[in-house]
Design a protein around this motif. Structure first.
Motif, mmCIF file in Angstrom:
data_model
loop_
_atom_site.group_PDB
_atom_site.id
_atom_site.type_symbol
_atom_site.label_atom_id
_atom_site.label_comp_id
_atom_site.label_asym_id
_atom_site.label_seq_id
_atom_site.Cartn_x
_atom_site.Cartn_y
_atom_site.Cartn_z
ATOM 1 N N GLU B 207 113.052 47.136 92.112
ATOM 2 C CA GLU B 207 113.824 47.687 93.230
ATOM 3 C C GLU B 207 114.499 49.008 92.884
ATOM 4 O O GLU B 207 114.958 49.719 93.769
ATOM 5 C CB GLU B 207 114.917 46.689 93.637
ATOM 6 N N LYS B 210 113.845 52.730 94.408
ATOM 7 C CA LYS B 210 114.305 52.892 95.785
ATOM 8 C C LYS B 210 115.781 53.266 95.803
ATOM 9 O O LYS B 210 116.212 54.165 96.524
ATOM 10 C CB LYS B 210 114.077 51.571 96.511
ATOM 11 N N TYR B 211 116.559 52.574 94.936
ATOM 12 C CA TYR B 211 117.991 52.856 94.900
ATOM 13 C C TYR B 211 118.281 54.219 94.288
ATOM 14 O O TYR B 211 119.214 54.900 94.698
ATOM 15 C CB TYR B 211 118.728 51.730 94.161
ATOM 16 N N LEU B 257 122.471 48.714 101.948
ATOM 17 C CA LEU B 257 121.090 48.329 101.613
ATOM 18 C C LEU B 257 121.075 47.196 100.585
ATOM 19 O O LEU B 257 120.242 46.298 100.650
ATOM 20 C CB LEU B 257 120.320 49.547 101.075
ATOM 21 N N THR B 258 122.037 47.246 99.643
ATOM 22 C CA THR B 258 122.102 46.203 98.627
ATOM 23 C C THR B 258 122.310 44.839 99.270
ATOM 24 O O THR B 258 121.631 43.872 98.931
ATOM 25 C CB THR B 258 123.260 46.490 97.658
ATOM 26 N N ASP B 261 119.096 43.772 100.920
ATOM 27 C CA ASP B 261 118.064 43.424 99.934
ATOM 28 C C ASP B 261 118.375 42.108 99.231
ATOM 29 O O ASP B 261 117.490 41.316 98.950
ATOM 30 C CB ASP B 261 117.960 44.536 98.872
ATOM 31 N N SER B 264 117.150 39.376 101.277
ATOM 32 C CA SER B 264 115.697 39.231 101.347
ATOM 33 C C SER B 264 115.123 38.716 100.028
ATOM 34 O O SER B 264 113.995 38.230 99.984
ATOM 35 C CB SER B 264 115.042 40.551 101.742
ATOM 36 N N MET B 265 115.900 38.790 98.940
ATOM 37 C CA MET B 265 115.429 38.286 97.648
ATOM 38 C C MET B 265 115.138 36.786 97.701
ATOM 39 O O MET B 265 114.343 36.262 96.935
ATOM 40 C CB MET B 265 116.492 38.535 96.566
ATOM 41 N N ASN B 268 111.679 36.982 98.884
ATOM 42 C CA ASN B 268 110.774 37.965 98.302
ATOM 43 C C ASN B 268 110.619 37.864 96.791
ATOM 44 O O ASN B 268 109.829 38.591 96.204
ATOM 45 C CB ASN B 268 111.254 39.381 98.632
#
Lengths: 543, 329
Positions: B207, B210-211, B257-258, B261, B264-265, B268
């Motif tokens: 990830e 992206k960050y 966003l964190t 995300d 979604s972990m 995902n």
């Protein structure tokens, strides 16, 4: 004013600023060979159109080009300090301590996350490292109070978005005052403000100057603003000084052609418009609003933007709508062309009620009611050629085939004073004035009977403004259009309007033939608005 | 504010319901016979018929779905042949495979996934945000270039490759770490951390680029804003400009966003879980899908869906808290 013993506060000698363009070895010369001085306590306005280099020159006074890649040559001295030669620490001391800058856009120029008082206190502490937090905070409240923020101790805790535009501008001026600077550099400090607020801010700057004896360099595109605030004028064009001297003299007897052009382009609020509409006999009522209302929001948060407005627009006439921000003039304009649905009242177009029609039923009227928007940059799709943008309403109407549409667009481009071959070019290739011409061409494309222009020239320079206003007038006479001209600038509106509507708080406070309202305003609010318009008095005497 | 929460909660509920309905429907359209799979390879047709009856697979789909929803709200009683098994609300039914309560299965598996997601978040925040800040403020340095390369490589490499690489390097070749086996945090925090280190790195690396990108562009954007210029023009040092005025604005989108995300972990991270043999939600889902274990699949999808929806609400709240100009409504 300058005596032999007085060392000037500001000395600028042969200043040039160049920006490397990034592509190849090209450079843009923003300022070339500029020289001027300012005596302690003096006031100078640097006047010019956008791109004349006036802001770039002002930034050089505080060494703000350092580290940006700009090439600065020549000498700049502020209070004896050579800005070019100063090391970083000395420069930081100068910035805010000796010379303070007031920026143009007060909303974006303040940190959105912090209380206004804290931001001013921070500036104070930067220059008084010994002062405690409490002392700096007290200083912040003191200067906020000085610039006329009511209940300063409490409002110091507000964040910028909780202030009105005028209050934010005052807060920025307060920040500049925090460390008692000897020079104030104000970059378009009133451009975003309403006339009455503008008059207050200019008055405040004058008072502060008398009280503290600080020097003022005012950067503005508005000769009216300059005329009422400073003793000396410096007119810039393409990075060079065109004319420099006492304001009174330049305004009364400009020596250079460019200054004359600039002065001629300034709309005068106290001069009648040159061409008065000749009634063509067809004075039928085109659009009639009765008790029109519009609310936004629901429940307790309901805001009434337009409140019981009745207005008649006849074929071929120009109705000016003036008012300050929040007066509901834009909401009204959008309702007139039915971009917005009224929440109450009636709206009749050629005798037929259109206020409550659904989008589908409106389609047949859309081409007859058109709108020109304020911001010619954001109201054109940057990814489509201007020809395509103009063709859109024609394609939507679906009456012409492709070849006819292209021919019509070329004809329109020519009509608004652009090259017909510009069809395939994109908005970013055009200047602001040209883009507004494109906007007008797009509105004209479907052969409307009424166009509503919402602040069509407020983003433009005076000379461009004058050209666009002239174009609108010509088109109107030629095509017999009815025009609703919405603006906050009373002088511009005077130059185009047959009738004038003054709005405040969503209501019409005064309405009548333009000259009557301008010369004999009945309502106190109209009188106040007119009194607040800055004038070029010295020039008027000899014009 | 109450109205805001109510509306968001209703929206979340709707999303999760639609999600479960879609999964249910998909399973009935897809080929395969859950009864045959549940019964085992040596079942005769009669046994399969019994199992089908037992699992209520003969009812119409909407009836089954309705019973499933009822179970979530008010629990469910199952006959085990000899007695009655009460499944307490929220009851997601029984696994077709081993008759275990799905709710228990998920609760057992949550800690591993939550551990993985939390640690990976720390990795991507430290590595990604750090790299982003460095490349916005000190572009061109050796550290910046190495870190940028590392985050890009981490993102470009599928986790089963990078995970394998990490295992081989640290466990097989250098022997610095044991081959990871999951130790619950409650049992032994130190062992938990050592065993989770490689999964965290693998997922966090994935990830982090992206960050890095987001932080870099957000920082540069904030530095170009007018209010930064204001304080520069008042004599603030570059360091204080960044620390006092730029950082907060630059970090707001990263925080939002964190949160999203992190949510979604839960769905995902299955590849990472499979790679390192972590008994997490993702692993459960993969196994259940393979055996057409419908109650488990639907329940896992609902749980991960809920995690995503909640994380998004949290992201909005954090963003609004970071930027007071944002009004939630």
């Amino acid at each position: 004013m300058t005596t032999v013993t007085d060392t000037p506060l500001v000395v600028v000698d042969d200043l040039s600023v160049r920006f490397p363009t990034g592509t190849g070895d090209g450079v843009v010369r923003a300022v070339s060979g500029l020289s001027f001085t300012l005596a302690p306590g003096g006031a100078l306005a640097v006047v010019g159109e956008s791109g004349s280099g006036k802001s770039t020159a002002a930034y050089a006074l505080l060494g703000l080009h350092r580290g940006t890649g700009a090439e600065v040559t020549g000498t700049v001295r502020v209070a004896g300090q050579d800005v070019q030669a100063a090391d970083d620490a000395a420069l930081r001391k100068l910035r805010g301590g000796t010379a303070a800058m007031v920026f143009q856009d007060p909303l974006s120029s303040l940190d959105p996350y912090q209380a206004i008082g804290d931001q001013i206190a921070e500036v104070h502490r930067l220059h008084h490292p010994g002062a405690g937090r409490r002392a700096s905070r007290a200083r912040a409240v003191e200067v906020l109070d000085r610039v006329g923020i009511p209940d300063a101790a409490r409002r110091a805790r507000s964040r910028p978005h909780e202030f009105s535009g005028g209050m934010r501008q005052r807060a920025l001026i307060a920040m500049a005052l925090a460390c008692d600077p000897r020079l104030l550099v104000a970059d378009e400090p009133t451009t975003a403000l309403d006339v009455t607020v503008q008059a207050q801010i200019l008055g405040l700057l004058r008072e502060l100057r008398e009280e503290t004896g600080m020097g003022l360099i005012l950067v503005t595109h508005d000769l009216g603003v300059a005329a009422s605030s400073v003793d000396e004028l410096l007119v810039m064009k393409d990075g060079r000084a065109v004319e420099h001297g006492p304001a009174r003299e330049i305004l009364a007897r400009p020596r250079e052609d460019y200054t004359r052009e600039l002065l001629a382009a300034v709309p005068r609020v106290n001069v009648r418009r040159e061409t008065v509409r000749t009634p063509k006999g067809d004075d039928s009522v085109l659009l009639e609003a009765t008790g029109l209302r519009r609310e936004f929001g629901r429940g307790r948060k309901t805001v009434t933007a337009v409140d019981d407005v009745s207005l008649t627009i006849r074929a071929g006439e120009t109705v000016g709508i003036v008012g300050e921000s929040g007066s509901g003039k834009t909401t009204l304009g959008r309702m007139l062309v039915r971009l917005l649905e009224p929440t109450g009242g009636e709206l009749r177009y050629e005798g037929r009620e259109i206020g409550g029609l659904k989008d589908r039923e409106l389609r047949s009227f859309r081409s007859e009611l058109q709108m020109v928007f304020q911001d010619p940059v954001s109201s054109l799709n940057p990814r489509r050629s201007i020809g395509e943008s103009i063709a859109d309403p024609l394609r939507a109407a679906g009456r012409l085939d492709d070849a006819a549409i292209v021919a019509r667009v070329r004809e329109l481009l020519e009509r608004v004073g652009l090259d017909p071959d510009a069809y395939h070019r994109y908005p970013h290739e055009f200047s602001g004035g040209q883009r507004q011409r494109v906007g007008i061409a797009r509105a004209l494309a479907p052969e409307p009977k009424l166009i509503v222009c919402d602040e069509p020239v407020s983003a433009l320079d005076v000379t461009t403004q004058a050209q666009v206003v002239r174009l609108l007038g010509e088109l109107q006479r030629e095509l017999g259009l009815a025009v609703v001209f919405i603006a906050h600038d009373l002088a511009v509106v005077r130059q185009v309007s047959d009738r004038l509507v003054v709005m405040r708080g969503g209501r019409i406070v005064e309405e009548g033939p333009a000259d009557t309202v301008y010369e004999r305003p009945r309502h106190a609010y109209t009188q106040g608005l007119l009194a607040a318009v800055p004038r070029l008095e010295p020039a008027e005497a000899t014009a | 504010m109450t109205g805001y929460f109510l509306r968001r909660a209703l929206g979340a509920l709707a999303v999760v319901l639609v999600l479960s309905a879609v999964v249910y429907a998909t399973f009935y359209i897809a080929p395969g016979d859950p009864a045959r799979l549940a019964c085992g390879p040596r079942c005769n047709p009669e046994q399969i018929r019994q199992v089908r009856e037992q699992l209520s697979l003969n009812d119409p789909v909407y009836v089954q779905y309705w019973h499933f929803l009822q179970g979530i709200v008010s629990g469910h009683d199952y006959s085990t042949g000899t007695g009655v098994l009460h499944c307490q609300a929220p009851c997601f039914g029984l696994s077709y495979q081993n008759d275990q309560q799905v709710t228990d299965l998920i609760v057992q598996r949550l800690p591993a996934t939550a551990s993985l997601a939390t640690g990976a978040m720390v990795v991507w925040l430290l590595l990604g945000t750090g790299t982003g800040l460095l490349s916005a403020l000190r572009r061109g340095g050796l550290t910046e270039r190495v870190l940028t390369w590392l985050t890009l490589a981490g993102t470009a490499t599928p986790v089963f490759i990078s995970g394998l690489g990490l295992l081989m390097l640290f466990c097989a070749y250098l022997e610095w770490l044991p081959f990871p086996t999951y130790v619950p945090l409650g049992d032994d925090p130190e062992q938990w951390a050592w065993n989770m280190l490689l999964p965290w790195l693998a997922l966090g690396l994935l990830e982090s680029a992206k960050y890095a990108r987001l932080t870099r562009s957000s920082m540069l954007e904030t530095l170009a804003e007018d209010h930064i210029r204001t304080f520069r023009a008042y004599g603030a040092t570059e360091r204080s400009l960044i620390a006092r005025h730029a950082l907060r604005g630059a970090v707001a989108p990263v925080v939002a966003l964190t949160a999203a995300d992190f949510g979604s972990m839960f769905g995902n991270a299955m590849l990472t879980e499979m790679m390192f043999g972590l008994p997490g939600i993702g692993q459960l889902l993969v196994n259940a899908t393979r055996t057409i274990d419908l109650p488990v699949v639907v329940a896992v999808v609902m749980v991960t869906g809920t995690a995503v929806v909640i994380a998004n609400i949290v992201a909005d709240l954090l963003y609004a808290a970071a930027d007071r100009r944002v009004v939630l409504r």
